[in-house]
Design a protein around this motif. Structure first.
Motif, PDB file in Angstrom:
ATOM      1  N   LEU A  41       0.576  -1.465  -0.069  1.00 49.92           N
ATOM      2  CA  LEU A  41      -0.144  -0.216   0.222  1.00 49.92           C
ATOM      3  C   LEU A  41       0.637   1.170  -0.192  1.00 49.92           C
ATOM      4  O   LEU A  41       0.274   2.472  -0.476  1.00 49.92           O
ATOM      5  N   LEU A  42       2.241   1.079   0.980  1.00 47.76           N
ATOM      6  CA  LEU A  42       3.176   1.774   0.584  1.00 47.76           C
ATOM      7  C   LEU A  42       3.549   2.748  -0.207  1.00 47.76           C
ATOM      8  O   LEU A  42       3.802   3.616  -1.137  1.00 47.76           O
ATOM      9  N   LEU A  43       4.227   1.506  -1.084  1.00 42.94           N
ATOM     10  CA  LEU A  43       4.608   2.044  -2.443  1.00 42.94           C
ATOM     11  C   LEU A  43       3.231   2.068  -3.426  1.00 42.94           C
ATOM     12  O   LEU A  43       3.892   2.862  -4.307  1.00 42.94           O
ATOM     13  N   GLN A  44       2.502   1.663  -3.380  1.00 44.12           N
ATOM     14  CA  GLN A  44       1.521   2.253  -4.339  1.00 44.12           C
ATOM     15  C   GLN A  44       1.000   3.576  -4.306  1.00 44.12           C
ATOM     16  O   GLN A  44       1.162   4.454  -5.624  1.00 44.12           O
ATOM     17  N   LEU A  45       1.300   4.738  -3.094  1.00 42.15           N
ATOM     18  CA  LEU A  45       1.048   5.770  -2.308  1.00 42.15           C
ATOM     19  C   LEU A  45       2.326   6.417  -3.363  1.00 42.15           C
ATOM     20  O   LEU A  45       1.817   7.451  -3.974  1.00 42.15           O
ATOM     21  N   LEU A  46       2.907   6.220  -2.665  1.00 40.80           N
ATOM     22  CA  LEU A  46       4.676   6.755  -3.637  1.00 40.80           C
ATOM     23  C   LEU A  46       4.430   7.080  -5.207  1.00 40.80           C
ATOM     24  O   LEU A  46       4.377   7.896  -6.174  1.00 40.80           O
ATOM     25  N   GLN A  47       4.157   5.614  -5.068  1.00 38.13           N
ATOM     26  CA  GLN A  47       3.629   5.603  -7.073  1.00 38.13           C
ATOM     27  C   GLN A  47       2.813   6.371  -7.968  1.00 38.13           C
ATOM     28  O   GLN A  47       3.134   7.741  -8.658  1.00 38.13           O
ATOM     29  N   TRP A  48       1.751   6.971  -6.742  1.00 38.24           N
ATOM     30  CA  TRP A  48       0.147   7.195  -7.667  1.00 38.24           C
ATOM     31  C   TRP A  48       0.508   8.903  -7.194  1.00 38.24           C
ATOM     32  O   TRP A  48       0.702   9.930  -7.980  1.00 38.24           O
ATOM     33  N   MET A  49       1.862   9.380  -6.348  1.00 41.74           N
ATOM     34  CA  MET A  49       2.185  10.029  -5.810  1.00 41.74           C
ATOM     35  C   MET A  49       2.370  11.541  -6.424  1.00 41.74           C
ATOM     36  O   MET A  49       1.942  12.542  -7.294  1.00 41.74           O
ATOM     37  N   PRO A  50       3.127  11.430  -7.678  1.00 43.96           N
ATOM     38  CA  PRO A  50       4.355  12.192  -8.105  1.00 43.96           C
ATOM     39  C   PRO A  50       2.927  12.486 -10.040  1.00 43.96           C
ATOM     40  O   PRO A  50       3.188  13.039 -10.401  1.00 43.96           O
ATOM     41  N   CYS A  51       1.659  10.905 -10.217  1.00 48.48           N
ATOM     42  CA  CYS A  51       1.430  11.076 -11.390  1.00 48.48           C
ATOM     43  C   CYS A  51       0.232  12.384 -10.480  1.00 48.48           C
ATOM     44  O   CYS A  51      -0.388  13.088 -11.785  1.00 48.48           O
ATOM     45  N   GLN A  52      -0.012  12.672  -9.716  1.00 48.78           N
ATOM     46  CA  GLN A  52      -1.212  13.319  -9.483  1.00 48.78           C
ATOM     47  C   GLN A  52      -0.532  15.249  -8.943  1.00 48.78           C
ATOM     48  O   GLN A  52      -0.737  16.162  -8.651  1.00 48.78           O
ATOM     49  N   GLY A  53       1.093  14.722  -8.923  1.00 43.93           N
ATOM     50  CA  GLY A  53       1.859  16.877  -8.905  1.00 43.93           C
ATOM     51  C   GLY A  53       1.885  16.731  -7.771  1.00 43.93           C
ATOM     52  O   GLY A  53       2.553  17.785  -7.328  1.00 43.93           O
ATOM     53  N   TYR A  54       1.655  15.781  -6.907  1.00 40.54           N
ATOM     54  CA  TYR A  54       2.852  15.129  -5.205  1.00 40.54           C
ATOM     55  C   TYR A  54       4.012  14.885  -5.086  1.00 40.54           C
ATOM     56  O   TYR A  54       3.925  13.704  -6.043  1.00 40.54           O
TER      57      TYR A  54
END
Length: 562
Positions: free
Chosen positions: A510-523
């Motif tokens: 879940l942490l890896l998924q979150l870190l992967q998702w963040m830059p795609c949304q500008g975070y």
């Protein structure tokens, strides 16, 4: 030696003598013996009238073997009439369409019968128009009965202009109006108390050589009352007395109700006393009017006393009277009497309606019996009655205060899944209640479905609560949901989420998924969160963590450069 037509004659004879048991027995014997024809079915169902159960009528119709008899218009009309008399309009329409598919050719009486069912149903006028259009498409012509029924439908649907139009169209088509037509149009004029048109119509009736009867004059009285002409109403009431048309309470009740609703309680009370002094035949409706009037006027002791007087005088109750008395006892705070009324309803097998539930819920809230109010609302919902939004909102608030958080959410859902529109503020109100009760999964459902209607401070409060102690498996879903509604997620929330994952290494995916998702949304993570991740990178795989943080760093750099 007896033939079917002889049996039919005996059926009619039993009907004239009101020998219903013999009538049913003979009809059953005719069915079993095969001595029956289309006229037998039609005669039986017509004579049994109101006493014939609609289910029984359909069973009799479906049991007809002879196709020519089954499609006999007289039989079909009798079945449809039975259904409508028993309040089964929707079922009568379905059966009518089935009859059409089976070969029935409807006549004017068929349509007239179905139109009569439109008088007491919701959207009756639009349904009536559909039937009239179908009648005309089938090459049939409107007669005086059809016109009369249409005018009555208009009156019951608050459409006096349309009723007047059909009345004039009927005369233009060469049909002379009778007392029923005049009475129905008068009833339409009573909607807004149009006494000028009513007086003109009665004069027109007299010019046509028709003498106003009890129904016409009582309807005219209703027009005067709704028009606020109480002096004229009293004069007409006196005229009805002289003619012997005021031997029961209804004309008095019309005037009394109008006076009470206009705030003239003393005059209404005087007329109520007049009914008693003259020993006018009463079913208790006058009591109901005065009890309601006293309640509206805040005269609770008088309302309570009159309710008890009714109980001592009458042994017949209907739902209207029970609701009226229930309201009086609730307003007066007479809990014992309230419970007695409810037991009486159970004993009489009278089912509560929307008004009953509304009275009780308001009373229980006033008495701070919030869980009892909730159970009453739950019963109301289960019986198909939808509570008002204001009542739901009030009960939700009080349930939240006594920490009955799950019950408050149930009330919210009752309103949410009903067809009523909801005030935007209710979504945020239930959200705060759920957060206080730590029902965070339910709170997430509210946010996910209504995020655009909830303020940003409320969303942040929910996010903090959820990231602190909500279901860890849903944290990423919550982040995506609040981001999707336009809420900008701050670094503090990301740090809370990531800290939860670090505390439970088994949730590394879940942490890896979150870190992967963040830059795609500008975070991107800030320095303190980055250091926290690096410090625990061995748990999640140093190489993988390094790659993800590197990607975030590149996004951050590009953003600064831009």
């Amino acid at each position: 030696m007896l033939k079917v037509q002889d049996m039919n004659a005996i059926l009619r004879h039993f009907g004239k003598l009101n020998r219903w048991h013999d009538l049913s027995q003979l009809f059953e014997w005719m069915l079993q013996s095969g001595k029956i024809n289309a006229s037998s079915y039609s005669t039986y169902m017509k004579l049994m009238g109101k006493s014939l159960n609609p289910v029984e009528a359909i069973e009799i119709y479906n049991g007809i073997q002879d196709e020519s008899a089954k499609n006999n218009v007289f039989i079909c009309n009798s079945v449809l009439s039975c259904l409508i008399r028993n309040g089964k309009f929707d079922r009568s329409i379905k059966l009518f369409h089935q009859m059409r598919r089976d070969g029935l050719t409807p006549d004017v009486v068929t349509y007239s019968t179905l139109l009569s069912g439109c008088i007491k149903v919701k959207d009756g006028y639009s349904k009536a128009l559909e039937l009239v259009q179908e009648l005309l498409r089938n090459g049939l012509h409107m007669d005086s009965v059809i016109y009369g029924t249409l005018i009555a439908v208009c009156a019951s649907n608050n459409k006096w202009e349309e009723a007047e139009s059909y009345f004039n169209q009927m005369k233009d088509d060469g049909h002379s109006p009778n007392k029923f037509h005049y009475s129905s149009l008068l009833n339409a004029y009573s909607i807004n108390g149009n006494y000028q048109k009513a007086d003109e119509l009665v004069q027109d009736m007299k010019s046509a050589g028709l003498v106003p009867n009890k129904v016409v004059l009582t309807t005219l009285l209703k027009v005067y009352v709704r028009g606020g002409l109480f002096e004229k109403s009293r004069e007409l009431l006196a005229e009805l007395e002289t003619m012997g048309y005021a031997d029961e309470e209804m004309p008095y009740c019309l005037v009394m109700d109008g006076l009470a609703k206009a705030g003239c309680i003393d005059e209404a009370k005087s007329l109520f006393q007049e009914i008693r002094d003259k020993s006018i035949r009463s079913d208790g409706y006058s009591h109901s009017i005065m009890i309601s009037a006293f309640c509206r006027g805040g005269l609770l002791e008088e309302a309570k006393q009159l309710a008890r007087d009714f109980e001592a005088t009458y042994d017949r109750y209907d739902l209207v009277m029970l609701n009226t008395m229930l309201c009086a006892y609730c307003r007066a705070g007479e809990m014992d009497s309230v419970m007695q009324m409810l037991r009486k309803m159970d004993g009489l097998a009278i089912s509560p309606d929307y008004k009953t539930f509304h009275i009780l819920i308001k009373y229980f809230c006033k008495e701070k019996l919030y869980l009892l109010a909730y159970r009453t609302m739950e019963d109301m919902h289960n019986r198909g009655c939808q509570p008002e939004e204001e009542l739901c909102s009030t009960l939700m608030f009080h349930l939240g205060k006594i920490k009955a958080h799950s019950e408050a959410f149930s009330v919210y859902n009752m309103l949410r899944y009903s067809k009523r529109t909801m005030c935007k503020a209710l979504h945020e109100k239930i959200l705060h209640i759920l957060i206080a009760g730590r029902l965070l999964k339910d709170a997430y459902v509210v946010v996910k479905d209504n995020a655009g209607l909830i303020s940003k401070p409320a969303i942040k409060k929910f996010s903090i609560a959820f990231f602190n102690s909500g279901n860890i498996n849903l944290i990423n879903d919550v982040i995506k949901a609040i981001h999707g509604c336009g809420y900008k997620i701050d670094q503090g929330l990301f740090q809370m989420a990531i800290s939860r994952y670090i505390a439970q290494p088994e949730k590394k995916e879940l942490l890896l998924q979150l870190l992967q998702w963040m830059p795609c949304q500008g975070y991107v993570v800030d320095s303190s969160t980055r250091n926290l991740i690096l410090k625990n990178s061995r748990i999640f795989g140093r190489q993988l963590i390094a790659e993800m943080l590197s990607k975030q760093h590149m996004v951050s750099k590009a953003s600064i450069s831009h």
